[in-house]
Each structure stands twice: as structure tokens, then as C-alpha cells.
Design a protein around this motif. Structure first.
Motif, PDB file in Angstrom:
ATOM      1  N   GLY A 185      10.388  12.099 -46.361  1.00  0.00           N
ATOM      2  CA  GLY A 185       9.360  11.404 -47.135  1.00  0.00           C
ATOM      3  C   GLY A 185       9.219   9.956 -46.714  1.00  0.00           C
ATOM      4  O   GLY A 185       9.330   9.047 -47.532  1.00  0.00           O
ATOM      5  N   VAL A 186       8.961   9.725 -45.428  1.00  0.00           N
ATOM      6  CA  VAL A 186       8.914   8.372 -44.872  1.00  0.00           C
ATOM      7  C   VAL A 186       7.585   8.149 -44.151  1.00  0.00           C
ATOM      8  O   VAL A 186       7.110   9.025 -43.426  1.00  0.00           O
ATOM      9  CB  VAL A 186      10.090   8.141 -43.894  1.00  0.00           C
ATOM     10  N   ILE A 208      -1.032   3.181 -46.530  1.00  0.00           N
ATOM     11  CA  ILE A 208      -0.977   3.083 -47.990  1.00  0.00           C
ATOM     12  C   ILE A 208      -1.471   4.379 -48.627  1.00  0.00           C
ATOM     13  O   ILE A 208      -0.882   4.884 -49.586  1.00  0.00           O
ATOM     14  CB  ILE A 208      -1.818   1.890 -48.472  1.00  0.00           C
ATOM     15  N   ARG A 209      -2.561   4.922 -48.087  1.00  0.00           N
ATOM     16  CA  ARG A 209      -3.126   6.139 -48.679  1.00  0.00           C
ATOM     17  C   ARG A 209      -2.160   7.314 -48.604  1.00  0.00           C
ATOM     18  O   ARG A 209      -1.971   8.036 -49.586  1.00  0.00           O
ATOM     19  CB  ARG A 209      -4.444   6.496 -47.984  1.00  0.00           C
ATOM     20  N   PHE A 210      -1.516   7.500 -47.447  1.00  0.00           N
ATOM     21  CA  PHE A 210      -0.601   8.630 -47.334  1.00  0.00           C
ATOM     22  C   PHE A 210       0.686   8.392 -48.118  1.00  0.00           C
ATOM     23  O   PHE A 210       1.263   9.329 -48.669  1.00  0.00           O
ATOM     24  CB  PHE A 210      -0.308   8.933 -45.865  1.00  0.00           C
ATOM     25  N   ALA A 211       1.130   7.140 -48.181  1.00  0.00           N
ATOM     26  CA  ALA A 211       2.317   6.836 -48.990  1.00  0.00           C
ATOM     27  C   ALA A 211       2.048   7.116 -50.463  1.00  0.00           C
ATOM     28  O   ALA A 211       2.901   7.663 -51.173  1.00  0.00           O
ATOM     29  CB  ALA A 211       2.730   5.381 -48.793  1.00  0.00           C
ATOM     30  N   SER A 212       0.853   6.763 -50.929  1.00  0.00           N
ATOM     31  CA  SER A 212       0.522   6.999 -52.332  1.00  0.00           C
ATOM     32  C   SER A 212       0.251   8.470 -52.608  1.00  0.00           C
ATOM     33  O   SER A 212       0.642   9.008 -53.643  1.00  0.00           O
ATOM     34  CB  SER A 212      -0.687   6.147 -52.742  1.00  0.00           C
ATOM     35  N   PHE A 216       5.593   8.934 -50.584  1.00  0.00           N
ATOM     36  CA  PHE A 216       6.557   8.633 -49.522  1.00  0.00           C
ATOM     37  C   PHE A 216       6.864   7.133 -49.492  1.00  0.00           C
ATOM     38  O   PHE A 216       6.070   6.311 -49.969  1.00  0.00           O
ATOM     39  CB  PHE A 216       5.996   9.065 -48.165  1.00  0.00           C
ATOM     40  N   ASP A 217       8.013   6.811 -48.915  1.00  0.00           N
ATOM     41  CA  ASP A 217       8.436   5.418 -48.778  1.00  0.00           C
ATOM     42  C   ASP A 217       7.934   4.828 -47.457  1.00  0.00           C
ATOM     43  O   ASP A 217       7.939   5.510 -46.421  1.00  0.00           O
ATOM     44  CB  ASP A 217       9.969   5.308 -48.820  1.00  0.00           C
ATOM     45  N   ILE A 218       7.532   3.577 -47.496  1.00  0.00           N
ATOM     46  CA  ILE A 218       7.119   2.857 -46.289  1.00  0.00           C
ATOM     47  C   ILE A 218       8.317   2.092 -45.738  1.00  0.00           C
ATOM     48  O   ILE A 218       8.989   1.363 -46.482  1.00  0.00           O
ATOM     49  CB  ILE A 218       5.966   1.882 -46.604  1.00  0.00           C
TER      50      ILE A 218
END
Length: 554
Positions: A185-186, A208-212, A216-218
Motif C-alpha cells: 500500500g505504497v 494524491i488521487r491514488f493515495a486517497s 495508500f501511504d506516500i
């Protein structure tokens, strides 16, 4: 009381990462493989086909996708599409119309793309790419055919740099990080993040869109690169605002609170939302141009809590008040975009025609290039304008309870309820409540003054209880019992004009106060009002000369 989730893993990869093709996907892969084999044997054209990016990611996560991006070796997308059309036709298969999308390096669109539809799925064909750069610039001086590794390194994030080889039917991870990042989840870029973002600054928003979306963590070095002023300026100057608006629209439809957190954390607010013409920007206070506003995240956090925390002190008394926002994705997206634009609430500018307009409209139109689809451009300014109407009526109500007619007229006000702008009175009340709760929420500490918040929410509950007790929700869109012709007949005239509208408005107000009235009672009430209240004297007395020119009213 905390409102935000700081790190929530929304999507977990299966224990075994595998791609399972549907029947349609199998037919497409077979077609691509057979065409490549035909080109090699019959025309001496060597090429290979790999499905790339989001389709591979989604299939590995167990989701379905309605489109495929196919990366080709040694051939351009349009050329292969033409060969594929000919080959498919020979097999009794017809492809949809092929469209060519030109490359546009000035807007970070480096690849020529051919797109068409087959078996109900959208297919994009592009060539594997390798890019050359000048020493002083990350803008490519040339784009040429590349290897799968070179192409993977040029993509936005590792989980989008995976390939599915159509010929071997295997997943290929040329960066060596994509599959592991999907499991853990990165969000990480294949190359150093600053290089990736200078190539295409829009990738900042895609991260940002895929993390949200997935929770997932950036990774830390990516966050540092995003905060670089050079990257943020490139997002403003290099990327078409339509592309920015498209990413923001997708964010508010996925996990808007997480997106709002990341935009705030990475100091991206002004690079996204404040890119407006100079004549608009000059009306903004300096603080909105120099600091990232807390109130946008505060408003998003409060709205999220109101929608999701049913057992909290913020819970509203009537489930129907939240039914629309929970059931209609476009309403939810509009409300969350309205919270993201909260810093512009109540701020106006004067255009070159000396007309006063809300700044939020300019932000939606110019900075995000969003229109009335999902009622962003027309619905969000209406939400803002409805707030003072609602709060003033509430203040009056608790001083001296409003009668049914005044409450009904509030709900029927076009700023509060109007299908033409996607505005429903329940969402107008919900957004108004958000605006009143924002000042009692501390963003930096993620803490809420529960006592004050509960008092504010209780006031709204009480006011809404009164509306439902009068069953006014059933009268929001009710029509007057008499039409314009029937009203004219009451006064013995056949002429029409603005006076009809005034009479209809008064009749609606009277009906709201007398919900069981009949048509006969409506006629009697209007008759008692008198013709002089509505009809110009020259219309009720035909012998009088009418004005020769219409009077202008400011």
C-alpha cells in the motif's frame, strides 16, 4: 473529538497477485497476439503488445476495468491500429472508429495515441517510449521507441508501471517495485520523484488521487518533491487547467477527505485552486495568496463527519436529510468540492463591466475549468448564497417561531432548492450547518469543541424538526392551484404581464399557510386582495392610454 482518519488502508491486495481474464478480455488478448503474429510472418513487422497501467493494477486488486492501454514495441499506435483493423476485418471482427490524439509536449502530453472500441471495451494504443532531455531541462527534446523498462521508468507511480504481456499472459514488473508497493500500500515514483514531476507535473495530483482512492501511504521523498516550489510552479505554468480539474473531480468522487488532507499537508492549495485571472486575484486577501488555508480541510472534515458518523453528537435527527448525499454521487462530489473551495466563500470581485460576481465561480471556471456538469459551476455558488438565507431565518425562528408560510417560502427559494442547479433544500441545510461548525474545529490538533458543536447541531435539528412537523418537504415543488389565466379571470382581465408573477408568488405563500385550501378559496382570497394590488391601472381600464415605452427598473 477527532474528525479525521489519518491513515486508513481502504484497499488490500489479495494474498496472491494474479490477473484473471474475462471472456471479452481473453478475446482482445487473442486478437492482439494473432495480429502481431500475422504482421511478423506476413509483413516482416516485429512488434509486441503489453497492457499497461491502470488495467493491470485493477485486475491485480480484483477489480474490473472498462478500458485498456496497450503499449507497443517498434510501432506507433495509429499504424498498428490500421493494421489491426485490416486483420480483424479478415477474421470477421469489426473495430470501432479509430481516433488519433496528437501529442502536445507543451502540456506534458508526449505520446501520440490511437483509440477505438472493440467488444465493448475502450482501447488506447501507444508506443513504448524513451525520452531524451537537455541538461538544463526536464522537458524532453525527443520521444522515441523505448524498451519496456525505459517506458516503465517514465510512468507516474510504480503500481501504474506494471505490464501484462499479451503473448506470455504474465505480469511484468520492470521497476522491481510495483508488485511490492501494491502489496504494502505504497505510492512511489519509478524514478526520483522530482524528475518524474518535472516530466509531467500533473503526476503530483495523480499521486494524491491514488493515495486517497486506495488509502495508500506516500513515501517521504515524494512528499518532499511535491513541496518543492519549482514543482508547484510547474503545476501552475505547464499543465492545462482542464487536466487539473479532471483530477480534482475524480478526487471528490473517491475519498475527498483524504485528498483534502494531502492537499493541505503538501501545501498544494494555491497551485490547484488560485490560478485565476489577474483581475480576479487582485480581489483576494493577501493571506489567501501566501498561506494554505486551514478552513478548506476543516470544512471537508466536518462534512465527512456529518455524513458518516451516525452515532456522534453531530448526528442529524432525520435520515432523509442525508439520503440524497449518500445516494447521489454527484451531490456528494459537489458538496465536497464546495468545502474545498470554502476559503472563497463570501468573497466577490468586480469584472470589467463593473458587475459584482462571486470569486468561487471564477475559481471553478478558470482554475479548474469545470462547468455545469455535476452542477459544479451553477450549484456551488448557490450553496454559498443559501447560507445567509438559512441562518437569518433560523435566527428569526428562535426569536419568534416562523409560521408555515415563511418556512415554506424559504424552502422554495431558488438558492435553497432548485432542480435546475442540482440544489436540494436538504443539502443546502447540510452545507449551512458545515459552515457554522467550521469555526469550532481545530485543524492542527484535529479536535472539536463538542459542547459548542452540539448546541449548533441541536439548533439545526430543532429547525428541521419544525419543517418536517409541518410536512413542508411535500410542498417544496408544489404548484399554485390557479394558473395565470385563472388569476386573470378573478380580476376580469385577459392581459398578461409581470403582475401575474407577483400574484402567483403571493398565492403560493397563502397556500403554504393554508395547505388544505380549495381552488374556490384561492379565488376568494385573491379577490379580497383587490386588482389594484397587482394590475397596472391601464390594464384594468382599457380606455386609458398605455405607456409608449417600457419603464426600465434597476
Amino acid at each position: 473529538m477527532s474528525l479525521r482518519h489519518t491513515s486508513v488502508r481502504r484497499t488490500t491486495a489479495p494474498d496472491k497477485l494474479e490477473v484473471h481474464l474475462t471472456d471479452v478480455e481473453t478475446r482482445i488478448c487473442d486478437l492482439l497476439h494473432d495480429c502481431s503474429t500475422f504482421l511478423r510472418k506476413e509483413k516482416g513487422i516485429e512488434t509486441s503488445c503489453r497492457i499497461a497501467g491502470g488495467w493491470v493494477r485493477d485486475k491485480l486488486l480484483g477489480s474490473q476495468s472498462n478500458d485498456m492501454d496497450v503499449a507497443l514495441s517498434n510501432i506507433m499506435g495509429l499504424a498498428f491500429a490500421e493494421h489491426l483493423t485490416e486483420f480483424a476485418h479478415s477474421q470477421g471482427i469489426e473495430l470501432g472508429t479509430i481516433t488519433k490524439i496528437e501529442q502536445n509536449p507543451d502540456q506534458s502530453k508526449h505520446l501520440e495515441t490511437a483509440t477505438f472500441k472493440v467488444f465493448g471495451l475502450d482501447i488506447d494504443l501507444v508506443n513504448l517510449r524513451s525520452e531524451e532531455y537537455a541538461e538544463s531541462s526536464r522537458i524532453p527534446t525527443g520521444v522515441s521507441f523505448g524498451t519496456p523498462l525505459e517506458d516503465a521508468l517514465r510512468r507516474d507511480i510504480t503500481i501504474n508501471a506494471l505490464f501484462y504481456n499479451v503473448h506470455s499472459r504474465e505480469v511484468e514488473d520492470f521497476t522491481g517495485k510495483g508488485l511490492d508497493d501494491l502489496r504494502m500500500g505504497v505510492i512511489r515514483t519509478p524514478m526520483p520523484p522530482k524528475d518524474t514531476f518535472q516530466d509531467d507535473p500533473l503526476r503530483v495530483l495523480r499521486c494524491i488521487r491514488f493515495a486517497s482512492r486506495y488509502g495508500f501511504d506516500i513515501v517521504p521523498d515524494l512528499k518532499c518533491a511535491v513541496k518543492d516550489p519549482v514543482i508547484q510552479e510547474a503545476l501552475v505554468s505547464k499543465v492545462a487547467r482542464e487536466r487539473v480539474g479532471d483530477e480534482i473531480e475524480k478526487m471528490v468522487k473517491d475519498d475527498p477527505l483524504r485528498a483534502a488532507q494531502l492537499i493541505h499537508e503538501l501545501s498544494l492549495y494555491h497551485s490547484i485552486f488560485s490560478v485565476v485571472p489577474r483581475e480576479v486575484k487582485s480581489w483576494l486577501p493577501d493571506v489567501l495568496l501566501t498561506q494554505d488555508p486551514d478552513c478548506a480541510l476543516a470544512a471537508s472534515s466536518v462534512l465527512h463527519a456529518l455524513i458518516t458518523q451516525e452515532n456522534s453528537p453531530l448526528a442529524l435527527s432525520h435520515p432523509s436529510l442525508l439520503s440524497i448525499v449518500r445516494e447521489d454521487s454527484s451531490t456528494k462530489a459537489r458538496l465536497f468540492l464546495a468545502t474545498l473551495l470554502f476559503p472563497y466563500m463570501g468573497k466577490d470581485y468586480t469584472d470589467n463591466k463593473n458587475k459584482t460576481l462571486p470569486i468561487v465561480g471564477a475559481v471553478i471556471r478558470e482554475s479548474l475549468k469545470l462547468g455545469i456538469q455535476n452542477h459544479f459551476l451553477d450549484g456551488i455558488p448557490a450553496l454559498y448564497s443559501a447560507v445567509p438565507l438559512i441562518t437569518s431565518h433560523m435566527k428569526d425562528h428562535f426569536t419568534q417561531p416562523l409560521d408555515r408560510a415563511r418556512l415554506g417560502l424559504l424552502l422554495r427559494n431558488k438558492l435553497v432548492h432548485n432542480r435546475n442547479t442540482g440544489t436540494h433544500w436538504t443539502t443546502s441545510f447540510l452545507f449551512s450547518l458545515v459552515t457554522e461548525l467550521v469555526p469550532v474545529y481545530n485543524v492542527s490538533e484535529d479536535s472539536f469543541d463538542v459542547n459548542v458543536a452540539s448546541k449548533i447541531t441541536s439548533s439545526y435539528k430543532s429547525f428541521i424538526d419544525t419543517i418536517f412537523s409541518h410536512e413542508l418537504q411535500n410542498d417544496v415543488e408544489s404548484k399554485p392551484l390557479l394558473n395565470g389565466r385563472e388569476i386573470g379571470a378573478v380580476f376580469g382581465v385577459t392581459s398578461t404581464g409581470p403582475w401575474i408573477g407577483r400574484a402567483l408568488e403571493d398565492l403560493i405563500a397563502w397556500q403554504l399557510g393554508n395547505p388544505t385550501a380549495s381552488k374556490a378559496e384561492c379565488r376568494e382570497w385573491l379577490k379580497n386582495q383587490g386588482a389594484d394590488k397587482y394590475i397596472p391601472k391601464y390594464e384594468s381600464e382599457p380606455n386609458l392610454k398605455k405607456p409608449s415605452k417600457r419603464v426600465r427598473v434597476k
